[in-house]
Design an enzyme around this catalytic site. Structure first.
Site, PDB file in Angstrom:
ATOM      1  N   LYS A  56       0.902  -1.295  -0.127  1.00 16.83           N
ATOM      2  CA  LYS A  56       0.137   0.013   0.039  1.00 16.83           C
ATOM      3  C   LYS A  56       0.917   1.219  -0.058  1.00 16.83           C
ATOM      4  CE  LYS A  56      -3.960  -2.596   2.251  1.00 16.83           C
ATOM      5  NZ  LYS A  56      -4.590  -3.014   3.293  1.00 16.83           N
ATOM      6  N   GLN A 100      -4.694  -1.523   9.490  1.00 14.92           N
ATOM      7  CA  GLN A 100      -4.538  -2.693   8.956  1.00 14.92           C
ATOM      8  C   GLN A 100      -5.240  -3.855   9.952  1.00 14.92           C
ATOM      9  OE1 GLN A 100      -3.410  -3.617   5.822  1.00 14.92           O
ATOM     10  NE2 GLN A 100      -4.051  -5.512   6.089  1.00 14.92           N
ATOM     11  N   ASP A 123     -11.162   2.522   3.923  1.00 10.40           N
ATOM     12  CA  ASP A 123     -11.566   1.316   4.007  1.00 10.40           C
ATOM     13  C   ASP A 123     -13.052   1.062   3.749  1.00 10.40           C
ATOM     14  OD1 ASP A 123      -9.715  -0.725   3.753  1.00 10.40           O
ATOM     15  OD2 ASP A 123      -9.350  -1.220   5.762  1.00 10.40           O
TER      16      ASP A 123
END
Ligand code: NDP
Length: 290
Positions: A56, A100, A123
């Site tokens: 990422k 994460q 997200d």
């Protein structure tokens, strides 16, 4: 050998998406001297998470964004993590915040996700963004929706001239993939069925579908004779096989003989996920900083 199905090339689509994002980021930088900032928070040493965070970071830098990974030790407390999120929420240069997952067991994931500013929730997992999506008020163009489902939709829109009125069957009802992809399909005017582990006669349900989205986590579960001839098949599954190779949730060799178009694993949905994270970061930048 593949059959008649057209292969939906997620790798190429993701590269094209990232190139477009890079152009937009460069234009913003030239005009305003600003760059969108993506901040990824990693707690602990999970090897797979470390790899995801590194890619990422790398791809965010490649499109010209400011990319910061906050690597915290496994013993970080919930309060420390909440304090880190409060710091990021209060920093105007932070456009996207991603925590994460999975988090270490001693941390309440729901409490952490809930602490992310919804305007920077790249997200798309905060209750606010999930609620907007469930209420039909979000769209991939304007609001933050989960990255893998957004990637599935972009591939479908590329593969099909129109989604309106098509029968879509989503296999899987997870918060991360199945549910949001079903909401996005509904928003695109598909007639949506969500199948799961308690669904009766899954092959017959899948057989109705013009669009099949498989997000199960069971290698090659969806067989060729479950697929309606000509259907478009999006395989979200990523399963590591004993020989080290990756397999999807769809039996690709069989399904490719019957489907009209199909995503491969790897090289289908997977590459779209990070590209959509970057797209969400740009969306968040534009929504918040104009
Ligand atoms: P979850 O384990 O959270 O959800 C799996 C879903 O599949 C559940 O809803 C479950 O039903 C359903 N299911 C399980 N067994 C069956 C069965 N026999 N028949 C029908 N449905 C079944 O997984 P995720 O949604 O997080 O991920 C799904 C797959 O997608 C995994 O392979 C994962 O690795 C992959 N993935 C890929 C990403 C990418 O970037 N390409 C990103 C995220 C995930 P029930 O609710 O009843 O238990």
């Amino acid at each position: 050998m593949t059959g008649q199905a057209r292969i939906i090339d997620g790798k190429a689509a993701a590269a094209e998406l990232r190139a477009g994002i890079a152009r937009e980021v460069a234009a913003i930088k030239a005009e305003r001297g600003l760059v969108p900032g993506l901040h990824v928070v990693l707690v602990g040493d999970d090897p797979a998470s470390k790899v995801y965070v590194a890619s990422k970071e790398k791809l965010a830098v490649e499109v010209g964004m400011a990319s910061v990974a906050h690597r915290l030790p496994a013993e970080t407390t919930e309060e420390d993590l909440l304090a880190k999120l409060a710091e990021l929420n209060g920093d105007d240069a932070v456009d996207g915040i991603l925590v994460q997952l999975p988090l270490p067991k001693h941390i309440d994931t729901a409490r952490i996700i809930d602490a992310i500013d919804p305007a920077r929730d790249v997200d798309g997992l905060t209750p606010v963004n999930a609620g907007l999506l469930a209420g039909g008020k979000a769209s991939g163009e304007h609001l933050l929706v989960p990255c893998t489902p957004l990637g599935c939709m972009l591939l479908l829109k590329q593969a099909l001239p129109s989604l309106a009125g098509l029968e879509a069957v989503v296999i899987g009802r997870s918060e991360l993939v199945g549910r949001p992809v079903a909401q996005l399909l509904l928003q695109a005017d598909c007639t949506v069925t969500i199948a799961h582990s308690r669904t009766r006669d899954l092959p017959a349900v899948v057989k109705r579908a013009d669009i099949v989205v498989a997000a199960v986590g069971r290698p090659r579960m969806v067989k060729g004779d479950w697929i309606k001839p000509g259907a478009t098949v999006i395989d979200v599954g990523i399963n590591r096989m004993p020989d080290g190779k990756l397999a999807g949730d769809v039996d690709f060799a069989e399904a490719a003989q019957v489907a009209g178009a199909i995503t491969p694993v790897p090289g289908g949905v997977g590459p779209m996920t990070i590209a959509c994270l970057l797209r969400n970061t740009l969306t968040a930048f534009k929504a918040r900083r104009g």
